[in-house]
Each structure stands twice: as C-alpha cells, then as structure tokens.
Design an enzyme around this catalytic site. Structure first.
Site, PDB file in Angstrom:
ATOM      1  CG  ASP A 183      -1.772  -1.398   1.254  1.00 33.79           C
ATOM      2  OD1 ASP A 183      -2.346  -1.652   0.204  1.00 33.79           O
ATOM      3  OD2 ASP A 183      -1.831  -2.058   2.189  1.00 33.79           O
ATOM      4  CG  HIS A 187      -2.792  -2.452  -6.772  1.00 33.47           C
ATOM      5  ND1 HIS A 187      -1.740  -2.211  -6.293  1.00 33.47           N
ATOM      6  CD2 HIS A 187      -2.935  -3.630  -7.327  1.00 33.47           C
ATOM      7  CE1 HIS A 187      -0.987  -3.155  -6.164  1.00 33.47           C
ATOM      8  NE2 HIS A 187      -1.728  -4.019  -6.974  1.00 33.47           N
TER       9      HIS A 187
HETATM   10  P1  IMP Z   1      -2.468 -12.980   2.820  1.00 34.10           P
HETATM   11  O1  IMP Z   1      -1.427 -12.699   1.841  1.00 34.10           O
HETATM   12  O2  IMP Z   1      -3.817 -12.670   2.652  1.00 34.10           O
HETATM   13  O3  IMP Z   1      -2.242 -14.670   3.253  1.00 34.10           O
HETATM   14  O4  IMP Z   1      -2.043 -12.241   4.228  1.00 34.10           O
HETATM   15  C1  IMP Z   1      -0.800 -12.360   4.969  1.00 34.10           C
HETATM   16  C2  IMP Z   1      -0.536 -10.867   5.366  1.00 34.10           C
HETATM   17  O5  IMP Z   1      -0.185 -10.059   4.208  1.00 34.10           O
HETATM   18  C3  IMP Z   1      -1.584 -10.156   6.124  1.00 34.10           C
HETATM   19  O6  IMP Z   1      -0.869  -9.354   7.283  1.00 34.10           O
HETATM   20  C4  IMP Z   1      -2.191  -9.206   5.181  1.00 34.10           C
HETATM   21  O7  IMP Z   1      -2.711  -7.938   5.520  1.00 34.10           O
HETATM   22  C5  IMP Z   1      -0.798  -8.996   4.240  1.00 34.10           C
HETATM   23  N1  IMP Z   1      -1.143  -8.481   2.865  1.00 34.10           N
HETATM   24  C6  IMP Z   1      -1.433  -9.257   1.925  1.00 34.10           C
HETATM   25  N2  IMP Z   1      -1.601  -8.637   0.719  1.00 34.10           N
HETATM   26  C7  IMP Z   1      -1.323  -7.267   0.901  1.00 34.10           C
HETATM   27  C8  IMP Z   1      -1.474  -6.011   0.341  1.00 34.10           C
HETATM   28  O8  IMP Z   1      -1.699  -6.164  -0.925  1.00 34.10           O
HETATM   29  N3  IMP Z   1      -1.335  -5.013   0.743  1.00 34.10           N
HETATM   30  C9  IMP Z   1      -0.961  -5.103   2.282  1.00 34.10           C
HETATM   31  N4  IMP Z   1      -0.859  -6.131   2.962  1.00 34.10           N
HETATM   32  C10 IMP Z   1      -1.161  -7.258   2.417  1.00 34.10           C
HETATM   33 MG    MG Z   2      -3.127  -2.310  -1.172  1.00 30.20          MG
END
Ligand code: IMP
Ligand code: MG
Length: 337
Positions: free
Chosen positions: A13, A43
């Site tokens: 982000d 995004h």
């Molecule tokens: P997962 O990728 O859904 O398995 O989540 C694992 C960790 O990565 C969590 O803390 C999510 O909040 C973080 N996370 C996954 N994708 C993003 C993203 O696109 N932006 C920010 N955090 C993310």
């Molecule tokens: Mg994002």
C-alpha cells in the site's frame, strides 16, 4: 526498448498503483504485466474525482493503450477477475498466463476458516495462502483448466519477449510490499510468496538480464495491515492527530501507521536491486506540498526529508507523489544522468 519493474519497499500500500499509472502515461508501454501473489492485493488509482480499486487487473489499466497481462506466478480468482473486467471495461486487452494458479471457493473457505491464517497472521481471507500451498503440492488447478478463463489465455512471457525484441517498453508491476515477503519479511507475519523485484521478474517469466530499471516505492509514513512487527509504528492517537488515516482496499481494516524507517528502506532497496526510488505521501510530511508538480516548489521541510530518505535508500528519488490523484506527482527521471 526497456523493461521496468515497480515494487513496494515497505509493507504494501505504498501507492504503487498510482506510480504505475503515472509511469504508464509517461512511458507508453505496450504491455503492463503484473506479478505478485494474487487478489490479496488491493490497488487504488484516483483519476480526477473517480477512485478505482483493483485486486486482479494490473493497476496500469488506466493507461488505455497497453495490453494488460497477469503473469504465470500469480494466483487468479476467476470471480474477482470477471467482476473487474466487467466494471473496468478492459475486455479485449486483458490476458492471463495459461499457467497461473487458480483460487477456488475451497481455498477461500480454508483461508477464512483457519485460525492460524485469518486470526494469528491476519490474512486477507482471499484464499491465496491455501492456493499457493496447493500449488506447491501440485494439486491446484491452472488457468488453462478453467473454461471461464479460456478467452483470456496467453503465453505472457512470450508476449513480453516479443515486445522487448521489437524495441517496445514493458512495465512489470509488483504487489504487496517488501516487508511481507515470505523470504525476506517478518516471517511468519508475511504473505505466501516472495514480493521482491526478482520474484516479480520470475512471475512474468522475464529473466534478470532483461530488466533495465527497478523502481522501489516507499511511503513517507509506512503502513501495515494485519499482524506482525512494525518498528516505527505510532499510536492511532498520534497518526489521527497528524491527519493520517487509511483503510485497506481489500479488507477495509484500519491500517497501522508508522514513521519513516531508514534502516528498512536501505535493506529493501538492497534486496530489490533498486535503481530509482519513488516517495509517496510527501504531503503528509508537509501539507503545503499537496498537489505540487515541480521539485522547486517543494518546501524546505519536504526537501530535507527527501535528502535523508535518498541517503537511506542509496539511489536517486526520481518520483515524488504529492497527493492521491494521478497528476499530483513530480517526475524528475529525465534529470538522471
Ligand atoms: P495473505 O496474503 O492474505 O495470506 O495475508 C498475509 C499478510 O499479508 C496479512 O498481514 C495481510 O494483511 C498482508 N497482505 C497481503 N496482501 C497485502 C497487500 O496487498 N497489501 C498489504 N498487506 C497485504
Ligand atoms: Mg493495497
């Protein structure tokens, strides 16, 4: 001909979507292809007063002349993709590599139903962890096995190679951020794959020798969603008082906010092989910088911040985002010798 990778340097982000959209309009790539994990990414791109949120389609979609691709390494959720193709009107120029892993309803149920993933790690519940796990076990479906995806299938690495051979420009966009890389991040509080520039090249089937530039995007005030360590985190009372409040694009959770982390920026730039950096949110460093489009018009305070950040990163800062809208950016890449 040039092939540029754009990745996030902190915890995701960072404003990659906006930077990709700007670079696309400026550099006119024929292909914008995304790597990264899958629809866990969110995004946001603001054009005029309209804010778009995407999870599957590359955030460069706002540049209408490029072919939009999803690289082989990425997980595709056909339902999310269909929804975005419909709402964004990108049919005819969006392609999915035939080897992409596919997220099923079962993966989503397993993600949301897992105390470890959903609660302890704070996953996005989008099914990515279980789908990548099935992919490693070699039981997950691939895009070419799914009839709904048939019309979008493409050999993405070949399309990128053909474009580069013709002397065209290609942009590869990353998702997530360095700090949640499975390999280099704050394990186990990470996502289910590496998120560094090398991974984004691999996700798209582009060999490392073909990459000309790696732009790493850093946020002046980094944020983190989900659980896990965050060195420079501040209290919500403090960030609220500073007027910084952010919510996740996918999960709508309130993002944790921190101060600039020079040590992390330096390490992240090293592993990403950063050649140029982008800084977003300079308007949070000094409100007077909101919407500024010329470097000379930035305030002393903002310039001092950028000087320190550039020292930490060890590469020139060539893109400075001064607000959420796509035109609120300073682009001094031309001044690089
Ligand atoms: P997962 O990728 O859904 O398995 O989540 C694992 C960790 O990565 C969590 O803390 C999510 O909040 C973080 N996370 C996954 N994708 C993003 C993203 O696109 N932006 C920010 N955090 C993310
Ligand atoms: Mg994002």
């Amino acid at each position: 001909m040039s092939c540029t990778i754009i990745v996030g340097g902190f915890f995701g982000d960072e404003g990659k979507g906006k930077v990709v959209a700007h670079v696309a309009h400026a550099d006119k790539p024929v292909i914008i292809s995304r790597g990264g994990v899958g629809p866990n990414a969110g995004h946001t791109v603001q054009v005029g007063n309209h804010e778009y949120s995407v999870r599957m389609v590359p955030s460069g979609f706002v540049y209408k002349k490029a072919k939009l691709c999803i690289g082989s390494g990425v997980l595709v959720d056909p339902r999310v993709l269909a929804y975005e193709i419909e709402t964004l009107g990108v049919k005819g120029r969006i392609f999915v590599d035939k080897r992409c892993g596919v997220i099923t309803e079962d993966h989503i149920a397993r993600d949301k139903g897992s105390a470890h993933l959903a609660k302890k790690i704070g996953s996005t519940g989008s099914g990515c962890g279980p789908a990548n796990s099935d992919r490693v076990m070699r039981v997950a479906p691939q895009a070419k096995d799914v009839p709904e995806l048939a019309e979008y299938l493409l050999d993405v690495p070949k399309a990128i190679d053909d474009a580069l051979k013709k002397g065209k420009t290609v942009l590869l966009e990353g998702t997530q951020g360095f700090g949640i890389s499975l390999y280099f991040g704050t394990y186990p509080f990470v996502t289910s794959k590496d998120t560094s520039a090398s991974q984004i090249a691999a996700d798209n089937g582009v060999g490392p020798t073909k990459i000309d530039d790696v732009i790493v995007v850093f946020k002046a005030y980094p944020t983190r969603v989900g659980e896990g360590p965050f060195n420079t985190e501040m209290s919500f009372a403090k960030s609220d008082a500073m007027g910084i409040q952010e919510f996740g694009t996918v999960t709508h959770r309130k993002r944790r906010i921190g101060g600039w982390d020079g040590g992390m920026a330096k390490y992240s730039a090293m592993i990403n092989g950063c050649t140029q950096a982008a800084i977003t949110g300079i308007d949070h460093v000094d409100k007077a910088c909101l919407g500024v489009t010329e470097y000379g018009k930035l305030t002393k305070k903002a310039k001092a911040f950028l000087k320190q950040a550039e020292e930490d990163i060890g590469s020139p800062i060539t893109l400075i985002s001064t607000g959420p809208e796509i035109t609120q950016i300073i682009d001094i890449r031309d001044e690089l010798v």
